[in-house]
Write an enzyme that holds these catalytic residues in place. Structure first.
Site, PDB file in Angstrom:
ATOM      1  N   ASP A  38     -28.490 -23.259   8.938  1.00 32.85           N
ATOM      2  CA  ASP A  38     -28.827 -23.575   7.547  1.00 32.85           C
ATOM      3  C   ASP A  38     -28.985 -22.326   6.685  1.00 32.85           C
ATOM      4  O   ASP A  38     -29.646 -22.336   5.652  1.00 32.85           O
ATOM      5  CB  ASP A  38     -30.120 -24.404   7.494  1.00 32.85           C
ATOM      6  CG  ASP A  38     -31.299 -23.666   8.120  1.00 32.85           C
ATOM      7  OD1 ASP A  38     -31.077 -22.607   8.739  1.00 32.85           O
ATOM      8  OD2 ASP A  38     -32.439 -24.158   7.984  1.00 32.85           O
ATOM      9  N   HIS A 242      -7.852  -0.773   7.960  1.00 27.97           N
ATOM     10  CA  HIS A 242      -8.974  -1.651   7.624  1.00 27.97           C
ATOM     11  C   HIS A 242     -10.025  -1.643   8.730  1.00 27.97           C
ATOM     12  O   HIS A 242     -10.526  -2.695   9.134  1.00 27.97           O
ATOM     13  CB  HIS A 242      -8.476  -3.077   7.351  1.00 27.97           C
ATOM     14  CG  HIS A 242      -7.690  -3.192   6.086  1.00 27.97           C
ATOM     15  ND1 HIS A 242      -6.855  -4.260   5.806  1.00 27.97           N
ATOM     16  CD2 HIS A 242      -7.607  -2.373   5.004  1.00 27.97           C
ATOM     17  CE1 HIS A 242      -6.282  -4.079   4.621  1.00 27.97           C
ATOM     18  NE2 HIS A 242      -6.730  -2.948   4.110  1.00 27.97           N
ATOM     19  N   ASP A 259     -14.078   4.594   2.841  1.00 25.77           N
ATOM     20  CA  ASP A 259     -13.502   3.772   1.775  1.00 25.77           C
ATOM     21  C   ASP A 259     -14.570   2.750   1.413  1.00 25.77           C
ATOM     22  O   ASP A 259     -14.824   1.814   2.170  1.00 25.77           O
ATOM     23  CB  ASP A 259     -12.221   3.095   2.271  1.00 25.77           C
ATOM     24  CG  ASP A 259     -11.489   2.342   1.162  1.00 25.77           C
ATOM     25  OD1 ASP A 259     -12.122   2.000   0.146  1.00 25.77           O
ATOM     26  OD2 ASP A 259     -10.282   2.067   1.328  1.00 25.77           O
ATOM     27  N   ASP A 270     -13.943   1.337  -6.285  1.00 26.07           N
ATOM     28  CA  ASP A 270     -13.183   1.442  -5.021  1.00 26.07           C
ATOM     29  C   ASP A 270     -12.798   2.910  -4.838  1.00 26.07           C
ATOM     30  O   ASP A 270     -11.897   3.405  -5.505  1.00 26.07           O
ATOM     31  CB  ASP A 270     -11.935   0.548  -5.117  1.00 26.07           C
ATOM     32  CG  ASP A 270     -11.152   0.486  -3.818  1.00 26.07           C
ATOM     33  OD1 ASP A 270     -11.591   1.085  -2.817  1.00 26.07           O
ATOM     34  OD2 ASP A 270     -10.091  -0.170  -3.811  1.00 26.07           O
ATOM     35  N   HIS A 349       1.327   2.076   3.205  1.00 27.45           N
ATOM     36  CA  HIS A 349       0.818   1.162   2.175  1.00 27.45           C
ATOM     37  C   HIS A 349       1.204   1.661   0.781  1.00 27.45           C
ATOM     38  O   HIS A 349       1.720   2.767   0.607  1.00 27.45           O
ATOM     39  CB  HIS A 349      -0.701   1.005   2.296  1.00 27.45           C
ATOM     40  CG  HIS A 349      -1.482   2.283   2.147  1.00 27.45           C
ATOM     41  ND1 HIS A 349      -1.728   2.895   0.936  1.00 27.45           N
ATOM     42  CD2 HIS A 349      -2.100   3.064   3.079  1.00 27.45           C
ATOM     43  CE1 HIS A 349      -2.458   3.977   1.117  1.00 27.45           C
ATOM     44  NE2 HIS A 349      -2.691   4.116   2.414  1.00 27.45           N
ATOM     45  N   HIS A 353      -3.528  -0.446  -6.668  1.00 30.63           N
ATOM     46  CA  HIS A 353      -3.608  -1.866  -7.023  1.00 30.63           C
ATOM     47  C   HIS A 353      -4.504  -1.993  -8.241  1.00 30.63           C
ATOM     48  O   HIS A 353      -5.271  -1.092  -8.596  1.00 30.63           O
ATOM     49  CB  HIS A 353      -4.172  -2.682  -5.849  1.00 30.63           C
ATOM     50  CG  HIS A 353      -5.485  -2.169  -5.317  1.00 30.63           C
ATOM     51  ND1 HIS A 353      -6.691  -2.404  -5.944  1.00 30.63           N
ATOM     52  CD2 HIS A 353      -5.774  -1.402  -4.229  1.00 30.63           C
ATOM     53  CE1 HIS A 353      -7.673  -1.830  -5.263  1.00 30.63           C
ATOM     54  NE2 HIS A 353      -7.141  -1.211  -4.217  1.00 30.63           N
ATOM     55  N   HIS A 360      -9.041  -6.135  -5.278  1.00 35.56           N
ATOM     56  CA  HIS A 360      -7.606  -6.287  -5.525  1.00 35.56           C
ATOM     57  C   HIS A 360      -7.500  -7.289  -6.661  1.00 35.56           C
ATOM     58  O   HIS A 360      -7.396  -8.499  -6.447  1.00 35.56           O
ATOM     59  CB  HIS A 360      -6.886  -6.764  -4.267  1.00 35.56           C
ATOM     60  CG  HIS A 360      -6.873  -5.728  -3.183  1.00 35.56           C
ATOM     61  ND1 HIS A 360      -6.668  -6.028  -1.864  1.00 35.56           N
ATOM     62  CD2 HIS A 360      -7.045  -4.385  -3.221  1.00 35.56           C
ATOM     63  CE1 HIS A 360      -6.717  -4.926  -1.128  1.00 35.56           C
ATOM     64  NE2 HIS A 360      -6.946  -3.915  -1.941  1.00 35.56           N
ATOM     65  N   GLU A 383      -4.277   5.920  -4.450  1.00 30.77           N
ATOM     66  CA  GLU A 383      -4.817   6.160  -3.114  1.00 30.77           C
ATOM     67  C   GLU A 383      -3.747   6.486  -2.064  1.00 30.77           C
ATOM     68  O   GLU A 383      -3.563   5.743  -1.102  1.00 30.77           O
ATOM     69  CB  GLU A 383      -5.618   4.952  -2.655  1.00 30.77           C
ATOM     70  CG  GLU A 383      -4.890   3.611  -2.819  1.00 30.77           C
ATOM     71  CD  GLU A 383      -5.734   2.439  -2.349  1.00 30.77           C
ATOM     72  OE1 GLU A 383      -6.190   2.464  -1.183  1.00 30.77           O
ATOM     73  OE2 GLU A 383      -5.917   1.498  -3.135  1.00 30.77           O
ATOM     74  N   TYR A 387      -1.636   8.968   7.958  1.00 31.42           N
ATOM     75  CA  TYR A 387      -2.304   8.442   9.141  1.00 31.42           C
ATOM     76  C   TYR A 387      -1.433   8.779  10.350  1.00 31.42           C
ATOM     77  O   TYR A 387      -0.354   8.213  10.513  1.00 31.42           O
ATOM     78  CB  TYR A 387      -2.503   6.929   9.017  1.00 31.42           C
ATOM     79  CG  TYR A 387      -3.029   6.543   7.653  1.00 31.42           C
ATOM     80  CD1 TYR A 387      -4.389   6.571   7.372  1.00 31.42           C
ATOM     81  CD2 TYR A 387      -2.145   6.199   6.616  1.00 31.42           C
ATOM     82  CE1 TYR A 387      -4.861   6.255   6.112  1.00 31.42           C
ATOM     83  CE2 TYR A 387      -2.611   5.888   5.360  1.00 31.42           C
ATOM     84  CZ  TYR A 387      -3.970   5.912   5.104  1.00 31.42           C
ATOM     85  OH  TYR A 387      -4.431   5.600   3.849  1.00 31.42           O
ATOM     86  N   ARG A 404      -7.209   9.691   3.474  1.00 27.55           N
ATOM     87  CA  ARG A 404      -6.875   8.943   2.257  1.00 27.55           C
ATOM     88  C   ARG A 404      -7.802   9.451   1.160  1.00 27.55           C
ATOM     89  O   ARG A 404      -8.979   9.731   1.397  1.00 27.55           O
ATOM     90  CB  ARG A 404      -7.046   7.440   2.460  1.00 27.55           C
ATOM     91  CG  ARG A 404      -6.682   6.621   1.232  1.00 27.55           C
ATOM     92  CD  ARG A 404      -6.485   5.133   1.526  1.00 27.55           C
ATOM     93  NE  ARG A 404      -7.669   4.455   2.002  1.00 27.55           N
ATOM     94  CZ  ARG A 404      -7.862   4.055   3.266  1.00 27.55           C
ATOM     95  NH1 ARG A 404      -6.938   4.300   4.204  1.00 27.55           N
ATOM     96  NH2 ARG A 404      -8.966   3.437   3.633  1.00 27.55           N
ATOM     97  N   GLU A 406      -8.820   8.347  -2.788  1.00 31.57           N
ATOM     98  CA  GLU A 406      -8.652   7.235  -3.739  1.00 31.57           C
ATOM     99  C   GLU A 406      -9.601   7.376  -4.917  1.00 31.57           C
ATOM    100  O   GLU A 406     -10.795   7.616  -4.746  1.00 31.57           O
ATOM    101  CB  GLU A 406      -8.921   5.910  -3.026  1.00 31.57           C
ATOM    102  CG  GLU A 406      -8.851   4.683  -3.911  1.00 31.57           C
ATOM    103  CD  GLU A 406      -9.176   3.417  -3.150  1.00 31.57           C
ATOM    104  OE1 GLU A 406      -8.787   2.337  -3.621  1.00 31.57           O
ATOM    105  OE2 GLU A 406      -9.826   3.500  -2.087  1.00 31.57           O
TER     106      GLU A 406
END
Length: 436
Positions: A38, A242, A259, A270, A349, A353, A360, A383, A387, A404, A406
């Site tokens: 609950d 991710h 990130d 972001d 990638h 975005h 996004h 970004e 890798y 990365r 960004e």
């Protein structure tokens, strides 16, 4: 809600109405979601609903009657209920909703199904977010069938069911001054959090300890919540795009990729930063980092009104490929590597975005089959990354390095405004900050 804020949301509803033909718009907010037993997840309203109302409570539906480009607005919301408010918190209630939210009328959500048919009589069009198979959608079709049963009484039922997503999403894509001010604050909070995490990493044993520093800073400055699950990736974990487990050990000599962004008043930031755990880049780490940073700066510099959205991605790719060729991680000509896609082993990638109420965010990327042109008021991320997973074709010195960088970018009339500029990102600034 202040008078100016009420007017802001009211104007937004009228701007939407001006883009639509006569009809009825029906939009429900998000439902509460059960986590287990609950216990519910912390409630987060629907972005489209909140964009038009500013209302944060669950169990609410917006109805707009649109005629001649103007809208009359009705809100259905939870009624006042002393017992439930003792348990769950104060409700605004229908009576206060009219003055507080600036709607024309408001009723209990319990009356929605019984009142809806009267709004649909002699209306040809219903605008909504069709296809989500929500309880509200079922109630709408039940009401339509009820009106159809009244045809012998000389009334007509709706027969056009129009999806309003694209209209609302295009409105959301161009941020107004109020939205930009909110996004600046979201970016400012997140930048401060990244800087805090960067300095704290030397004393951390596990990734989640660094994540805790981010969350502390978010909450300290009034953020609603993280805008998305934070990525705090040390060493080889940074090569997983991710990665969200955030439970590995942190070791000196590794790079850490974070990130993370926060949500403030319904808008997201972001940011990604990559830095050395011990506060000092190795020569190899610095080589790869400088390639990514050059690509990012070149992409940002290219952004201005009138260029196509895809242009800055292509600029970042070319810059990255030049660096990969210099390090002999890719073989051949720049154009040949780009055409073959060989670089995608290390960069898989897109470079950015849309950013706004959703991380996004909404808005088309293509118009008539072509990448759309940028306009002032658009906000996007930039970004690029590299890798490098362990592979026999790659020199061992590069194995397990993920980088990365960004930032959040506002398109202005003259170029760009980097909203996240307060988060350190040059080698000199990072090392100086971490070793103070």
């Amino acid at each position: 809600m202040t008078a100016s804020v009420r007017q802001h949301f009211s104007l937004r509803r009228q701007q939407l109405a001006a883009k639509l033909d006569d009809g009825i718009l029906i939009l429900a907010t998000a439902q509460q979601q059960t986590r287990n037993a609950d216990t519910h997840y912390n409630y987060r309203w629907d972005s489209n609903f909140h964009y038009l109302t500013g209302f944060k409570e669950p169990n609410a539906i917006l109805l707009m009657k649109i005629q001649d480009g103007r809208a009359t607005t009705t809100l259905f919301c939870q009624p006042k209920d002393l017992e439930r408010e003792i348990w769950d918190g104060i409700r605004l209630g229908p009576e206060a909703a009219v003055s507080e939210l600036g709607v024309d009328e408001a009723f209990s959500i319990n009356e929605f199904s019984s009142r809806l048919p009267q709004y649909l009589v002699n209306q040809s069009t219903i605008y909504s977010l069709w296809g989500e198979k929500t309880p509200t959608e079922e109630l709408i079709f039940n009401a339509v069938n009820h009106v159809k049963s009244m045809i012998r009484q000389g009334v007509n039922a709706p027969y056009r069911f129009m999806d309003v997503r694209s209209v609302i999403h295009e409105m959301r894509l161009i941020k107004d001054e109020v939205e930009i001010a909110i996004m600046r604050q979201a970016a400012r909070i997140a930048s401060t959090a990244h800087n805090r995490a960067m300095r704290s990493v030397k004393n951390a044993q596990y990734e989640y300890e660094v994540e805790a520093e981010l969350l502390y800073e978010f909450k300290k400055y009034g953020s609603d919540a993280p805008a998305y699950p934070s990525i705090v990736a040390a060493g080889e974990n940074a090569t997983i795009l991710h990665y969200v487990e955030n439970n590995a050990t942190v070791k000196s000599g590794q790079l850490m990729l974070i990130d993370a962004g926060c949500e403030w008043q319904g808008y997201a930031s972001d940011i990604t930063r990559t830095f050395p755990v011990n506060g000092k880049f190795t020569d190899t780490q610095k080589l790869l980092y400088d390639i990514v940073l050059r690509a990012q700066l070149a992409a940002i510099e290219s952004i201005k009104p009138g260029i196509q959205f895809n242009d800055y991605h292509l600029i970042a790719v070319r810059s990255l490929v030049e660096g990969l060729v210099d390090l002999k991680l890719c073989q051949g000509s720049i154009d040949g590597i780009i055409e073959s896609g060989d670089y995608r082993r290390f960069y898989m990638h897109r470079t950015g975005h849309w950013l706004g109420r959703d991380v996004h965010d909404v808005g088309e990327y293509m118009i008539n089959g072509q990448s759309r042109y940028l306009e002032p008021g658009m906000v996007m991320t930039v970004e690029p990354g590299l890798y490098i997973r362990p592979d026999s074709s790659v020199p061992e010195q590069f194995h397990g390095i993920g980088i990365r960088i960004e930032d959040d970018i506002l398109v202005t009339h003259n170029g760009v405004d980097v909203l996240t500029k307060d988060a350190y990102k040059t080698v000199v600034d990072i090392e100086s900050w971490m070793n103070q």
